[in-house]
Design an enzyme around this catalytic site. Structure first.
Site: not given
Length: 420
Positions: A128, A205, A208, A231
């Protein structure tokens, strides 16, 4: 929310998300943009309302009852996050506005203090932008060199190539846990183990992964881990940085101001201990409390149940999307049981722009994402200017996937008829 019934997880949780019970353009909403942001349960919204209606006060500084209650809720949420990702110490959880700020904190605190000319940073081509740009900026300031792990033929992390990039000058490996475009699940525990053999630090990271699977930062043995609350059923404007205790203690503050100080003199200041030395100014109190309530909500469901249900949805999604003509999928295919990748599908349709596709689907009540998903370097490698992405969460149903696929095929047929 009762989870003892023998029903699909979505049917047990959808009533907690009032936003899903609406129509868009006269059609029932089918929300398939969860990789961009999740919807919010009433339990989390109630926590926000309770804070503002009953406990609204600044934290840490007041001795009156409202401030004490606000502080307890704010710091209690930190304890919940610690337990949620199995951090060893509550001081290892630093509140940030989002994962982008968390990465920037590491880049400008640790990176600027430790990187020098010729040092090497290893990223992947699937990152990202939030995990590209801060390191590019630090590399420009320090003279460090950035290297990139390429993809395998199946659109996954090339572990052999990664091993070939490691060396005596490697100082940092920063890698996404789950790609928001490819949906691949990267072997971050093995990545950390290899990097540590060379004395390099590792940042993961987890934007997700944290909403969709059980996270254990001690088992992963990463040095830092970042995630965004929005999220994972929490409000926007809140995220967190996990860092190993000794490492965070050695890092200088990123922002200066109130809250992060111990004593201030006319010519110098001393700083608070962890985690407050990284949390300058009045914090996002309500948002942190909301994050704690979201963690409670997800914990009550069970991350194992969420992960298992999403694997079922993934299998069904890929079975159905395989019937769509002229469609190209990106990233690895799921295993036969739906495992092995995230519950999302990124795709293109021959001769159709993803934005046009998304616009027409919106008129059918179906919300998907179109664009480059903040992964422009990856899209250039894929030779795709733009892609469409349908991403699922535990409140989605098979019936919604059916609606999406039917609407997608009808949209493709409409464009073909116009061309003819």
């Amino acid at each position: 929310m009762t989870l003892t019934q023998d029903k699909p997880l979505a049917l047990l949780t959808r009533q907690d998300f009032p936003i899903l019970n609406q129509e868009v353009h006269g059609k029932p909403l089918v929300y398939l943009d969860n990789a961009a942001t999740s919807q919010k349960p009433t339990q989390m919204l109630d926590a926000l309302r309770h804070y503002y209606e009953c406990d609204n006060a600044n934290v840490h500084r007041g001795v009156h009852s409202l401030s004490a209650r606000a502080t307890d809720a704010y710091e209690g949420a930190r304890d919940k996050v610690q337990k949620f990702i199995n951090a060893a110490h509550r001081e290892e959880i630093v509140y940030t506005r989002n994962a982008s700020e968390a990465i920037n904190l590491v880049a400008y605190s640790w990176g600027w203090a430790n990187l020098k000319q010729g040092d090497e940073i290893i990223l992947t081509v699937m990152e990202h932008h939030s995990n590209f740009v801060p390191w590019q900026m630090i590399a420009q300031r320090t003279g460090a060199v950035i290297k990139h792990v390429r993809l395998t033929e199946t659109g996954e992390f090339d572990f052999e190539h990664f091993q070939s990039l490691l060396g005596d000058r490697t100082r940092l490996v920063s890698v996404v846990h789950v790609s928001n475009t490819l949906g691949c699940i990267n072997p971050v525990k093995a990545i950390a183990a290899e990097a540590h053999k060379w004395g390099a630090k590792v940042l993961i990271d987890g934007c997700q992964s944290t909403p969709h699977m059980q996270i254990d930062v001690q088992d992963l043995d990463c040095d830092w881990f970042v995630a965004s609350g929005h999220k994972m059923c929490a409000p926007t404007g809140i995220g967190f940085l996990y860092g190993k205790l000794d490492l965070l203690n050695d890092m200088p503050p990123f922002f200066g101001g109130g809250e992060m100080i111990k004593d201030v003199f006319l010519d110098h200041s001393t700083y608070s201990g962890l985690p407050h030395k990284f949390e300058a100014g009045t914090p996002a109190i309500a948002e942190a409390i909301g994050l704690g309530a979201a963690v409670d909500y997800l914990t009550n469901i069970g991350m194992d149940k969420i992960h298992d249900y999403e694997e079922q949805l993934t299998r069904y999604l890929y079975e159905k999307i395989a019937t769509v003509p002229d469609l190209t999928l990106y990233g690895p295919k799921p295993q036969a049981d739906g495992s092995g990748r995230a519950a999302l599908a990124t795709f293109t349709i021959a001769d159709l722009h993803a934005n046009d596709l998304s616009t027409l689907l919106d008129h059918e009540g179906v919300a998907i994402r179109s664009g480059h998903h903040c992964t422009q370097p990856l899209h250039r490698i894929l030779n795709a200017n733009s892609t469409a992405r349908a991403s699922l969460y535990f409140y989605n149903t098979r019936e919604e996937i059916d609606t999406f696929i039917t609407s997608l095929i009808e949209t493709i047929d409409f464009f073909k008829s116009v061309e003819d």
